[in-house]
Design a protein around this motif. Sequence first.
Motif, PDB file in Angstrom:
ATOM      1  N   ALA A 156      41.205  33.106  51.059  1.00 56.22           N
ATOM      2  CA  ALA A 156      40.695  34.444  50.776  1.00 56.22           C
ATOM      3  C   ALA A 156      39.337  34.318  50.095  1.00 56.22           C
ATOM      4  O   ALA A 156      38.966  33.253  49.597  1.00 56.22           O
ATOM      5  N   LEU A 157      38.626  35.404  50.053  1.00 50.89           N
ATOM      6  CA  LEU A 157      37.279  35.385  49.491  1.00 50.89           C
ATOM      7  C   LEU A 157      37.296  34.971  48.020  1.00 50.89           C
ATOM      8  O   LEU A 157      36.415  34.247  47.555  1.00 50.89           O
ATOM      9  N   THR A 158      38.313  35.410  47.306  1.00 50.55           N
ATOM     10  CA  THR A 158      38.423  35.025  45.885  1.00 50.55           C
ATOM     11  C   THR A 158      38.439  33.505  45.751  1.00 50.55           C
ATOM     12  O   THR A 158      37.757  32.935  44.903  1.00 50.55           O
ATOM     13  N   ASP A 159      39.244  32.867  46.611  1.00 48.18           N
ATOM     14  CA  ASP A 159      39.338  31.418  46.566  1.00 48.18           C
ATOM     15  C   ASP A 159      37.995  30.775  46.879  1.00 48.18           C
ATOM     16  O   ASP A 159      37.606  29.786  46.261  1.00 48.18           O
ATOM     17  N   HIS A 160      37.304  31.343  47.860  1.00 50.87           N
ATOM     18  CA  HIS A 160      36.001  30.778  48.204  1.00 50.87           C
ATOM     19  C   HIS A 160      35.060  30.835  47.007  1.00 50.87           C
ATOM     20  O   HIS A 160      34.356  29.879  46.707  1.00 50.87           O
ATOM     21  N   LYS A 161      35.067  31.960  46.328  1.00 52.03           N
ATOM     22  CA  LYS A 161      34.201  32.108  45.142  1.00 52.03           C
ATOM     23  C   LYS A 161      34.525  31.015  44.131  1.00 52.03           C
ATOM     24  O   LYS A 161      33.650  30.324  43.630  1.00 52.03           O
ATOM     25  N   LEU A 162      35.818  30.912  43.845  1.00 53.10           N
ATOM     26  CA  LEU A 162      36.266  29.946  42.855  1.00 53.10           C
ATOM     27  C   LEU A 162      35.869  28.535  43.270  1.00 53.10           C
ATOM     28  O   LEU A 162      35.338  27.762  42.473  1.00 53.10           O
ATOM     29  N   VAL A 163      36.135  28.227  44.538  1.00 49.56           N
ATOM     30  CA  VAL A 163      35.868  26.865  45.007  1.00 49.56           C
ATOM     31  C   VAL A 163      34.376  26.573  44.938  1.00 49.56           C
ATOM     32  O   VAL A 163      33.955  25.488  44.521  1.00 49.56           O
ATOM     33  N   ILE A 164      33.549  27.543  45.313  1.00 48.41           N
ATOM     34  CA  ILE A 164      32.106  27.311  45.275  1.00 48.41           C
ATOM     35  C   ILE A 164      31.663  27.041  43.838  1.00 48.41           C
ATOM     36  O   ILE A 164      30.924  26.084  43.561  1.00 48.41           O
ATOM     37  N   ALA A 165      32.162  27.836  42.900  1.00 48.67           N
ATOM     38  CA  ALA A 165      31.799  27.626  41.493  1.00 48.67           C
ATOM     39  C   ALA A 165      32.278  26.257  41.022  1.00 48.67           C
ATOM     40  O   ALA A 165      31.566  25.525  40.320  1.00 48.67           O
ATOM     41  N   HIS A 168      31.582  36.509  35.390  1.00 45.93           N
ATOM     42  CA  HIS A 168      30.701  37.151  36.367  1.00 45.93           C
ATOM     43  C   HIS A 168      31.356  37.391  37.718  1.00 45.93           C
ATOM     44  O   HIS A 168      31.137  38.420  38.328  1.00 45.93           O
ATOM     45  N   GLY A 169      32.107  36.407  38.169  1.00 44.72           N
ATOM     46  CA  GLY A 169      32.497  36.409  39.582  1.00 44.72           C
ATOM     47  C   GLY A 169      33.621  37.359  39.942  1.00 44.72           C
ATOM     48  O   GLY A 169      33.725  37.816  41.077  1.00 44.72           O
ATOM     49  N   LEU A 170      34.487  37.653  38.997  1.00 44.31           N
ATOM     50  CA  LEU A 170      35.720  38.353  39.362  1.00 44.31           C
ATOM     51  C   LEU A 170      35.511  39.844  39.589  1.00 44.31           C
ATOM     52  O   LEU A 170      34.951  40.537  38.742  1.00 44.31           O
ATOM     53  N   GLU A 171      35.976  40.299  40.742  1.00 47.53           N
ATOM     54  CA  GLU A 171      36.087  41.739  40.987  1.00 47.53           C
ATOM     55  C   GLU A 171      37.526  42.084  40.617  1.00 47.53           C
ATOM     56  O   GLU A 171      38.405  41.228  40.641  1.00 47.53           O
ATOM     57  N   PRO A 172      37.785  43.374  40.325  1.00 43.47           N
ATOM     58  CA  PRO A 172      39.163  43.737  39.963  1.00 43.47           C
ATOM     59  C   PRO A 172      40.200  43.277  40.976  1.00 43.47           C
ATOM     60  O   PRO A 172      41.271  42.818  40.605  1.00 43.47           O
ATOM     61  N   ASN A 173      39.856  43.328  42.268  1.00 39.62           N
ATOM     62  CA  ASN A 173      40.867  42.956  43.265  1.00 39.62           C
ATOM     63  C   ASN A 173      41.071  41.453  43.375  1.00 39.62           C
ATOM     64  O   ASN A 173      41.922  40.973  44.096  1.00 39.62           O
ATOM     65  N   ASP A 174      40.238  40.672  42.675  1.00 36.42           N
ATOM     66  CA  ASP A 174      40.379  39.212  42.732  1.00 36.42           C
ATOM     67  C   ASP A 174      41.362  38.689  41.690  1.00 36.42           C
ATOM     68  O   ASP A 174      41.833  37.561  41.795  1.00 36.42           O
ATOM     69  N   VAL A 175      41.638  39.514  40.668  1.00 32.42           N
ATOM     70  CA  VAL A 175      42.245  38.963  39.458  1.00 32.42           C
ATOM     71  C   VAL A 175      43.573  38.250  39.710  1.00 32.42           C
ATOM     72  O   VAL A 175      43.769  37.109  39.297  1.00 32.42           O
ATOM     73  N   ILE A 176      44.469  38.919  40.439  1.00 27.16           N
ATOM     74  CA  ILE A 176      45.799  38.347  40.659  1.00 27.16           C
ATOM     75  C   ILE A 176      45.688  37.022  41.386  1.00 27.16           C
ATOM     76  O   ILE A 176      46.236  35.997  40.969  1.00 27.16           O
TER      77      ILE A 176
END
Lengths: 368, 523
Positions: free
Chosen positions: B100-109, B297-305
């Motif tokens: 999911a996009l959340t994971d991509h964000k996390l992995v990139i960071a 910075h990175g988290l949108e509300p829908n990413d949190v869970i």
Amino acid sequence: MAMKIDKDVKRFQKIVRGAIRKNLRKYVTQSEMFGRQGKDIVSIPLPALAVPHFHFGNNQGGVGQGEGEEGQPIARGDDDGSGQGAAGSEPGQHIQEVEVTLEELAEILGEELQLPRIEPKGASNISQEKSRYNSIRRVGPESLRHFKRTYIQALRRQISEGVYQPNAPRIIPIKEDRRYRSWTNTPEPQANAVIIYMMDVSGSMSDEQKAIVRTEAFWIDTWLKSQYEGVERRYIIHDALAKEVDEHTFYHTRESGGTRISSAYRLCLKLLETRFPAELWNIYCFHFSDGDNWGEDGNQATELLRDSLLPKCNLFGYGQVESMYGSGEFIHALEAAFGGKHENLVLSEISDRDAILDSIKEFLGKGK
Amino acid sequence: MSGLQPFRDLPPELVEVQLQMEGHAREYGLDFFPTIFEVIDIEQLNAIAAYGGFPTRYPHWRFGMEYAKLSRGYAYGLQKIYEMVINTNPCYAYLLSSNALTDHKLVIAHVLGHSDFFKNNNWFSQTNRHMLDEMANHGNRIRRYMDRFGVDVVEEFVDTCLSIEDLLDIHSPFIQRFDTEEKYDFPGNTENPDDQPAAVGRFLAKSYMDPYVNPPEKLAEAERGREEAAKEAKPFPAEPMRDVMLFLLQHAPLKPWQQDVLSIIRDEAYYFAPQGQTKIMNEGWATFWHSTIMTRHGLEPNDVINYADHCAGTLATSPTRLNPYKIGLELFRHIEDRWNRGCFGEEYEQCDNLAAKQSWNTEAGLGREKIFEVRRIHNDQTFIDEFLTYDFCRQNKIFQFGYNDDSGYYEIESRYFEDVKRQLLANLTNLGRPQISVRDANYKNRNELFLEHRYEGVELKIDHAQATLENIYKLWTRPVSIETTLDDEPCVLSFDGGEHRVSTAKNGASPRNGSSENIVITN
């Protein structure tokens, strides 16, 4: 998409097969295989496929995180694997379980024992009708309607009628345009085999002997299954009387009392005549006993064998398992009666577990 | 089709994420290599992971085995690789397409954290940053040998070499162990004939006085003495040599292609060694930064869970294994906190008021600066040695465990800080591998190889050690022995090409003198 790794995976599988082949005798002699058997898959324990290194044994110890008193056990030590992966080191190498299909296992067995492939007898007269959807009809159920053909037919009709307008193509099939898939029956040769296992369960056959029979039967099954499309198995136990039983009962029955081998042969014959006519089936009979038989019964048994059973069978295997109590005479009686004259009779003496592999080779080595 | 799949351009939304994350990372002062992200599917990711990150590596069955294992683990839902990053310049990293996009964000960071670490940590300063090309090169060379000498022959030799791939001298890239001049320093080859070694032991004298000043019989005697001394061969190698692979590379009777293969495996082992030396720090550092960047910075509300779930999985603790992500992250946070509050230095150390210590705060604010310094100069061992504190151990409930022979279980042995730290440092020493060196290459004056294991309380696993000896025998082609300790007794394991021997010293006699009790284990 083909990937470079596929080659390495193949290579790995080849090495696994090599390791199995190397240890085949061990696997064959140990009966632990059955516990690991799924429907089509056997899982085989392979010791240390990993490259050996100098590394620490069990007594390395480590550091962990969490609750617990001193002295509280946290994990089971590995008896033969290395220590649990502790921080900073890699996880321990355990014995690997490799899954192999029965088919592959049979292939390895065949290659290792150099077993010839079996030529099914009279393959052409043993045939079965098979339906194939390979033609078209004008009538049929809607579920089998052939859309493309129907469309083409409608298009053709409309063009010939002159109602087709290239600018505004509308194809409306009428009933006569409809085409349906249909089948034709073709006889196809089919090879079916039945294996009839017979075993003496009189008092002189102990658990050890039965375990040998069981192991041997497993490998015979494995091989024959790889050679025929459908393999049926039947089990007959006998002491002085014979009866047909299921597989579990076959290996777990113990009777006391005398032995009449002819009773088993008679029942076997009956089974073949009623259920498995020789024209339709490839028949394999294996009889295991410790060679004890009732005095005059020997003649009856050999007669039955010669006159009725052998002509019907592809192969009749008699395996004599050495036991402390058995006299082991029957095999000599058979030798005396048949000599080497009968192509499809194989006699094999199994002295202990280590002899199983050779015995399998004797049984199956003829390519019958 | 080669293993290196054609580049799939990063989809625009991920390019945006990457730019955004790189922006945040730079603001925090991270200094990373240019990083190239590729989106690949699970098969490709497993394949690349099986190759240790290098899709162009030489062919070998163990990669296939690894791949089969990873694929099965993934199919059964037991494990999933989220990310892979390769220490090269530019840095390559792979993203799993099904994430999911959340994971991509996390992995990139997270990857940017690794990339910064690779670039700045001193232990990577000697690393070849063009390893991708180098590995491809290795692959080609080994494939060529396979074409020429046969796959089986070469692969078997690779197996043999892999058996000693961990017998490295992990500090050697940073130390000059040998005088490189030495090999050109031929004795007796100086230019001035007057400096001939013949002059040694001779006094200067006029020629008519010479027989009196330098009596010939005395000279002859001295000469004999010298010859005798020369006969007492210098030990070879002069000092025990940790880099067993290098020793065999230089001195074992190998064919040219075999030498090349061994050197390839050695090069790759040295490439991977610093990653093993900095596992806790590297993962801790990357986790520290993905967590900082994502939560601020990175988290949108829908990413949190999704994010919280992922983090919980990554940072789970286990009683049998210290999680490097968890311990590294917590330790970096601990250091930052200590230096922010000024909890260091003489004054703090000497304070024995617990309450004062706990509420210590000089508002030093040096935390950030300190952790950047730590990431630059430390490796796991020095990191733990320097910064693992009593408080930290207590807070994180770290304990030391050991194997109980009687019960067959690993049991918690101690929660004392000293025990924990000692054990942890021991496990990190030499990458958790036994320390083994070549002591004598002319053992028994018979050209046999004698290795020594520096025993520090943990025994070798005997059957594996013997199998390894067999492999070293294949390289050295003469009997091979290793001195180690079993049941608190020094002992020597040897393999002479036919059978294994375990000799233990009895009555204090050294097993090397032959008065030993031999147990013969036939193969």
